[in-house]
Write an enzyme that holds these catalytic residues in place. Sequence first.
Site, PDB file in Angstrom:
ATOM      1  CB  CYS A   1      52.350  46.854  42.776  1.00  0.00           C
ATOM      2  SG  CYS A   1      51.281  47.774  43.906  1.00  0.00           S
TER       3      CYS A   1
ATOM      4  CB  SER B   1      46.057  45.774  52.684  1.00  0.00           C
ATOM      5  OG  SER B   1      45.547  44.917  51.703  1.00  0.00           O
TER       6      SER B   1
ATOM      7  CB  CYS C   1      51.554  38.565  46.896  1.00  0.00           C
ATOM      8  SG  CYS C   1      50.038  38.532  47.774  1.00  0.00           S
TER       9      CYS C   1
HETATM   10  N1  SAH Z   1      47.151  46.087  46.336  1.00  0.00           N
HETATM   11  C1  SAH Z   1      46.033  45.454  46.944  1.00  0.00           C
HETATM   12  C2  SAH Z   1      45.778  44.034  46.497  1.00  0.00           C
HETATM   13  C3  SAH Z   1      46.940  43.102  46.285  1.00  0.00           C
HETATM   14  S1  SAH Z   1      47.758  42.368  47.649  1.00  0.00           S
HETATM   15  C4  SAH Z   1      46.202  45.513  48.463  1.00  0.00           C
HETATM   16  O1  SAH Z   1      47.181  46.033  48.924  1.00  0.00           O
HETATM   17  O2  SAH Z   1      45.277  45.116  49.159  1.00  0.00           O
HETATM   18  C5  SAH Z   1      46.641  41.265  48.414  1.00  0.00           C
HETATM   19  C6  SAH Z   1      46.903  41.103  49.894  1.00  0.00           C
HETATM   20  O3  SAH Z   1      48.092  40.335  50.142  1.00  0.00           O
HETATM   21  C7  SAH Z   1      47.117  42.423  50.596  1.00  0.00           C
HETATM   22  O4  SAH Z   1      46.451  42.422  51.816  1.00  0.00           O
HETATM   23  C8  SAH Z   1      48.603  42.432  50.817  1.00  0.00           C
HETATM   24  O5  SAH Z   1      48.969  43.316  51.814  1.00  0.00           O
HETATM   25  C9  SAH Z   1      48.863  40.990  51.122  1.00  0.00           C
HETATM   26  N2  SAH Z   1      50.267  40.566  51.033  1.00  0.00           N
HETATM   27  C10 SAH Z   1      51.229  41.002  50.219  1.00  0.00           C
HETATM   28  N3  SAH Z   1      52.396  40.380  50.444  1.00  0.00           N
HETATM   29  C11 SAH Z   1      52.167  39.511  51.451  1.00  0.00           C
HETATM   30  C12 SAH Z   1      52.975  38.575  52.149  1.00  0.00           C
HETATM   31  N4  SAH Z   1      54.272  38.414  51.882  1.00  0.00           N
HETATM   32  N5  SAH Z   1      52.390  37.840  53.123  1.00  0.00           N
HETATM   33  C13 SAH Z   1      51.080  37.986  53.409  1.00  0.00           C
HETATM   34  N6  SAH Z   1      50.268  38.853  52.792  1.00  0.00           N
HETATM   35  C14 SAH Z   1      50.811  39.624  51.835  1.00  0.00           C
END
Ligand code: SAH
Length: 345
Positions: A113, A215, A334
């Site tokens: 990403c 997000s 993720c």
């Molecule tokens: N790129 C898209 C979808 C993928 S991430 C987005 O940003 O929405 C899916 C969700 O998981 C997003 O809300 C992201 O911010 C969250 N996320 C990513 N890493 C995380 C982590 N370490 N803890 C909790 N949520 C996380």
Amino acid sequence: MTEKIDIKSLLPEELEAAFRDSGLPAFRARQVFSWLQKGVGSFGEMTNLPRSLQAELAARYWITTPKVLRRQESRRDGTIKYLWELDDGNSVESVVMRYHYGNTVCISSQVGCAMGCAFCASTIGGLVRSLRPSEILDQVLFSQLDSGLPIRNIVLMGIGEPLANMENVLRFLELVNRPEGLNIGMRHVTLSTCGLAEKVDKLAEHNIQLTLTVSLHAPDDETRNRIMPVNRAYGVERVMQSCRNYFEKTGRRVSFEYAMIDGVNDTPRHAEALAALLSGGGFHVNLIPLNNVAESPLRPSTPDHLKRFREILTGHGINHTVRRRLGSDIDASCGQLRRKTLSLG
Ligand code: SAH
């Protein structure tokens, strides 16, 4: 030699048109489409086609066939995580979760990403490439085949930013929606974006009845800039404008994700600002205790701070839930499995 065509990315009517151009009847295209939707990996396995046609098709088309590189099943809740190896050797993840409202698969839209969120494992190595429609579909198809669990719901919340691969994601949605395919209705699909506002506006024009979730992770530009570089392109107010527009155009209310990060976005001041930002909009917020990512110093909020945050939201009548953690014993969030496997390899 011209390059072969990725046949599983074609819509049924496109396949029919291509077959017609080669002098083949429409029913042959329907037979092939139906085999592809069963997860068949070669034309030789399409036993109701004549041998000569199998050979002709194999010369013109190729069929994507992901392999299970790793499979982990949670002992706690039965969540299954897959790491798929794609045809070019890249890998992506999907997660099958069992909810009372039906089995749900969380799928990836890109290899890696480009968005650079500070708390996310998927972005650490940057973007490698976007997935083809067929490769997005395969995750649903093969998760279902391998697990034996019928998939009812899809969430585009795996690796990648779906709206940075919008054309292929839209085509995937068409494919998965087809009655002669997996027949999954758009009301059973959730798409999560980091807030690419212009793409959200474009998606609104398509008026698809999916659930859009943004997000957000911070209610103000100063905090959001620190953890989400995308905020420098589309700030909080611009994103909110797109969310309101999305609701107006589609009648579907946008929801928000908010990862609770210790000392970063979880203070009473942030809760007040979030409540003010969302007041009167009928929005829903999903609070997610941050998942630890080995490479990041950020930590989840303490239960006390989470409680305090929720009380403030409740006080302002902001509709919210705390996401249940599934598969926490199997790195089910993720990009974590892909990272681990990459660094092993
Ligand atoms: N790129 C898209 C979808 C993928 S991430 C987005 O940003 O929405 C899916 C969700 O998981 C997003 O809300 C992201 O911010 C969250 N996320 C990513 N890493 C995380 C982590 N370490 N803890 C909790 N949520 C996380």
